[in-house]
Design an enzyme around this catalytic site. Structure first.
Site, PDB file in Angstrom:
ATOM      1  N   HIS A  73      -5.191  -5.620  -3.600  1.00 51.09           N
ATOM      2  CA  HIS A  73      -3.758  -5.388  -3.767  1.00 51.09           C
ATOM      3  C   HIS A  73      -3.252  -6.369  -4.822  1.00 51.09           C
ATOM      4  O   HIS A  73      -3.784  -7.459  -4.984  1.00 51.09           O
ATOM      5  CB  HIS A  73      -3.070  -5.633  -2.415  1.00 51.09           C
ATOM      6  CG  HIS A  73      -1.623  -5.274  -2.357  1.00 51.09           C
ATOM      7  ND1 HIS A  73      -0.641  -6.062  -2.922  1.00 51.09           N
ATOM      8  CD2 HIS A  73      -0.974  -4.228  -1.769  1.00 51.09           C
ATOM      9  CE1 HIS A  73       0.539  -5.519  -2.689  1.00 51.09           C
ATOM     10  NE2 HIS A  73       0.373  -4.400  -1.998  1.00 51.09           N
ATOM     11  N   CYS A 115       0.061  -0.424  -5.397  1.00 49.78           N
ATOM     12  CA  CYS A 115      -0.097  -1.833  -5.808  1.00 49.78           C
ATOM     13  C   CYS A 115      -1.568  -2.175  -6.007  1.00 49.78           C
ATOM     14  O   CYS A 115      -2.024  -3.255  -5.625  1.00 49.78           O
ATOM     15  CB  CYS A 115       0.547  -2.773  -4.798  1.00 49.78           C
ATOM     16  SG  CYS A 115       2.341  -2.615  -4.709  1.00 49.78           S
TER      17      CYS A 115
END
EC number: 2.8.1.7
Length: 406
Positions: free
Chosen positions: A123, A364
């Site tokens: 992420h 993300c």
């Protein structure tokens, strides 16, 4: 205790609502989970009858609020089996926890010519802080590459370590692929090279028990809002010896021992020196209620139910034409997919018309999207309150979209 999804669902008020005239099928818990009444009520009760500033007063309300807050720290330490509650720092969430480590431990321990290892599945919260740190100090960021099946090329990991490696920052479970990384062997290898290990546990703690002592990681961080708790609160675990050596990265009230205009400032002991200012006490109370709720259900019971549901979902999705699934067969929590050549946003919009909430976009995780050469994916996440019927609705919805769009 026998796990009953019907009883669990009854605790979540939002699951009884409709979207576009249809019952809500909420398949977006990996982004943020819904909250049970027990969490909502605990936070509301605190604000109604128990609110006061903590650590700052001798009056009854302040003392009681402080005790409640510190009891949540103790409960959270038991939840991840930390040695001491004083190894836990309250943070706004996983992102702030990682930034705290990068700015406190990182600024003190990473120098020009050193290197930090991350993976291609991370992420952005476990990429960008390390990029920023490396840019500040002149360190190198090294990357464990992906395999097409969504696992890491672990055979490359030993070649990435050297005497200048200071940290391995790795996700416990991928937020896109659901891959659970083999942390034990990765942590052992890192420690053999004298490196510390930070684990991003944001997608793990709600799916099965986590034991930070057994893992032997140096840092472990997770958010409350993915664990059926409030937004704006999370936990950073740091081994006590490391935590006591780390300097604060934010200054203000509560984190000081003394302040003098002529002699400067001294810090209080950890973990409180990392909690400057008035904390999100209501969020902490809500997090405590979430931990209590999940613990009462039993994480092993939750894990068994969710794994059965995941196996069912993967088998049923095989019936959808032109569906591309990303990630390994054995996975936790999430199913990322694309339907034919249709953009994920279009597919997600159609599903929303059918009352089905999924996440669409790059999640993300732009480096992961680049690896698969797609701009976006749809992601359905399965939580303890999801049902086989909701999986069937997802499958039927995708089949219908395929018929409509071709």
């Amino acid at each position: 205790m026998t796990f009953s999804v019907d009883k669990v669902r009854a605790d979540f008020p939002v699951l009884s609502r409709e979207v576009n005239g249809l019952p809500l099928a909420y398949l977006d818990s990996a982004a943020s989970a819904q909250k049970p009444s027990q969490v909502i009520d605990a936070e509301a009760e605190f604000y109604r009858h128990g609110y006061a500033a903590v650590h700052r007063g001798i009056h009854t309300l302040s003392a009681q609020a402080t005790e409640k807050m510190e009891n949540v720290r103790k409960r959270a330490s038991l939840f991840i089996n930390a040695r001491s509650a004083e190894e836990l720092v309250f943070v706004r969430g996983t992102t702030e926890g990682i930034n705290l480590v990068a700015n406190s431990w990182g600024n003190s321990n990473v120098r020009a010519g050193d290197n930090i290892i991350i993976s291609q599945m991370e992420h952005h919260a476990n990429i960008v802080p390390w990029q920023m740190l490396c840019a500040r100090v002149g360190a190198e960021l090294r990357v464990i590459p992906l395999n097409p099946d969504g696992t890491l090329q672990l055979e490359t990991l030993p070649t990435l370590f050297d005497e200048k490696t200071r940290l391995l920052a790795i996700t416990h479970v991928s937020n896109v692929l659901g891959t659970e990384n083999p942390l034990a062997e990765m942590i052992t290898l890192a420690h053999q090279h004298g490196a510390k290990v930070l684990v991003d546990g944001a997608q793990a703690v709600m799916h099965h028990p986590v034991d930070v002592q057994a893992l032997d990681c140096d840092f472990y961080v997770f958010s409350g809002h993915k664990l059926y708790g409030p937004t704006g609160i999370g936990i950073l675990y740091v081994k006590e010896a490391l935590l006591q050596e780390m300097p604060p990265w934010e200054g203000g009230g509560s984190m000081i021992a003394t302040v003098s205009l002529s002699e400067g400032t001294t810090w209080t002991k950890a973990p409180w020196r990392f909690e400057a200012g008035t904390p999100n006490t209501g969020g902490i109370i809500g997090l405590g209620a979430a931990l209590e709720y999940v613990s009462a259900l039993g994480l092993n019971n939750i894990a068994e139910y969710e794994q059965n549901l995941m196996h069912y979902a993967l088998s049923q999705l095989e019936s959808v034409p032109d569906l591309t699934l990303y990630g390994p067969q054995n996975r936790l929590g999430v199913i990322a997919f694309n339907l034919g050549k249709h953009h994920a946003y279009d597919v997600g919009s159609f599903l929303d018309n059918y009352g089905i909430a999924v996440r669409t976009g790059h999640h993300c995780a732009m480096p992961l999207m680049a690896y698969y050469n797609v701009p976006a994916m749809c992601r359905a996440s399965l939580a303890m309150y999801n049902t086989h019927e909701e999986v069937d609705r997802l499958v039927t919805g995708l089949q219908r979209i395929h018929r409509l769009l071709g």
